[in-house]
Design an enzyme around this catalytic site. Structure first.
Site, mmCIF file in Angstrom:
data_model
loop_
_atom_site.group_PDB
_atom_site.id
_atom_site.type_symbol
_atom_site.label_atom_id
_atom_site.label_comp_id
_atom_site.label_asym_id
_atom_site.label_seq_id
_atom_site.Cartn_x
_atom_site.Cartn_y
_atom_site.Cartn_z
ATOM 1 N N THR A 1 22.827 -34.444 31.660
ATOM 2 C CA THR A 1 22.893 -33.440 30.624
ATOM 3 C C THR A 1 24.305 -33.189 30.153
ATOM 4 O O THR A 1 25.223 -32.997 30.947
ATOM 5 C CB THR A 1 22.291 -32.091 31.054
ATOM 6 O OG1 THR A 1 20.951 -32.285 31.435
ATOM 7 C CG2 THR A 1 22.331 -31.084 29.930
ATOM 8 N N LYS B 1 16.665 -30.451 25.313
ATOM 9 C CA LYS B 1 17.351 -29.456 26.134
ATOM 10 C C LYS B 1 17.931 -28.309 25.321
ATOM 11 O O LYS B 1 18.614 -27.452 25.849
ATOM 12 C CB LYS B 1 18.464 -30.135 26.927
ATOM 13 C CG LYS B 1 17.951 -31.275 27.801
ATOM 14 C CD LYS B 1 19.082 -32.087 28.352
ATOM 15 C CE LYS B 1 18.579 -33.355 29.012
ATOM 16 N NZ LYS B 1 19.689 -34.228 29.405
ATOM 17 N N GLY C 1 20.885 -23.941 24.992
ATOM 18 C CA GLY C 1 20.841 -25.263 25.597
ATOM 19 C C GLY C 1 21.059 -25.121 27.086
ATOM 20 O O GLY C 1 21.780 -24.223 27.526
ATOM 21 N N SER D 1 27.086 -32.634 33.147
ATOM 22 C CA SER D 1 27.864 -33.732 33.723
ATOM 23 C C SER D 1 28.845 -34.344 32.735
ATOM 24 O O SER D 1 29.927 -34.768 33.102
ATOM 25 C CB SER D 1 26.929 -34.808 34.263
ATOM 26 O OG SER D 1 26.130 -35.312 33.215
ATOM 27 N N ALA E 1 28.810 -39.590 25.584
ATOM 28 C CA ALA E 1 27.815 -40.591 25.984
ATOM 29 C C ALA E 1 28.465 -41.934 26.303
ATOM 30 O O ALA E 1 27.955 -42.695 27.130
ATOM 31 C CB ALA E 1 26.760 -40.765 24.892
ATOM 32 N N THR F 1 24.723 -39.296 30.396
ATOM 33 C CA THR F 1 24.586 -38.762 29.040
ATOM 34 C C THR F 1 24.230 -39.912 28.115
ATOM 35 O O THR F 1 24.829 -40.974 28.199
ATOM 36 C CB THR F 1 25.917 -38.114 28.597
ATOM 37 O OG1 THR F 1 26.263 -37.082 29.499
ATOM 38 C CG2 THR F 1 25.804 -37.533 27.193
#
Length: 182
Positions: free
Chosen positions: A12, A44, A56, A135, A167, A173
């Protein structure tokens, strides 16, 4: 992971950016168990209070949904007062034996304020309008802070670019982004 280790859910990245009267919350879609991607399109980021509050979450999904329900109840008790509702919920979160065991964090925002809520009783407002959890939160936060002063980039463009950067760095992610804006 050995047979005696609990399953570790990781992942997340949730990011909120506030700029020029616009506020967005973005979240990635990846749910990981250990080194396995269990789901790539989790949602989320949610609307609360009849569409006036965005939220979120990072952490255990069931825990986060419980916290959303609790916050929704506080928002009903204190309509239009997001900060007060969050402070009241944080008090409950710290003192209630059941809630104390919940493992999640939240970012919430309405037209006037963005806040981070934690199980430690924290209700934190970012001083620069940018905040992230999870994270990949530190990666998204750093990227968004670097982009926030770029001319021609609104809150949505900043959030999308920062989430793509997160990401590309954080294995927990992905680029399947849910973004909501006010």
């Amino acid at each position: 992971m050995t047979a005696h280790d609990p399953i570790q859910w990781h992942g997340t990245t949730i990011l909120s950016v506030r700029k020029d009267g616009q506020v967005v919350i973005a979240g990635d879609g990846q749910v990981s168990v250990g080194q396995t991607v269990m789901k790539a399109n989790a949602r989320k980021v949610r609307w609360l209070a009849g569409g006036t509050v965005m939220a979120g979450f990072a952490g255990a999904t069931a825990d986060a949904l419980t916290l959303f329900e609790r916050l929704e109840a506080k928002l009903e008790q204190h309509p239009g007062q997001l900060t007060r509702a969050c402070v009241e919920m944080a008090k409950d979160w710290r003192t209630d034996r059941y809630l104390r065991r919940l493992e999640a964090m939240m970012i919430v925002a309405d037209r006037s304020v963005s806040l981070v809520l934690t199980g430690n009783g924290d209700v934190l407002e970012p001083e620069d309008g940018v905040v992230a959890i999870g994270s990949g939160g530190s990666f998204a936060l750093s990227a968004a802070r670097a982009l926030v002063d770029v001319d021609g980039m609104d809150a949505e463009a900043i959030a999308r670019k920062a989430m793509r950067i997160a990401a590309s760095v954080c294995v927990y992610t992905n680029e399947n982004i849910t973004l909501e804006k006010l």
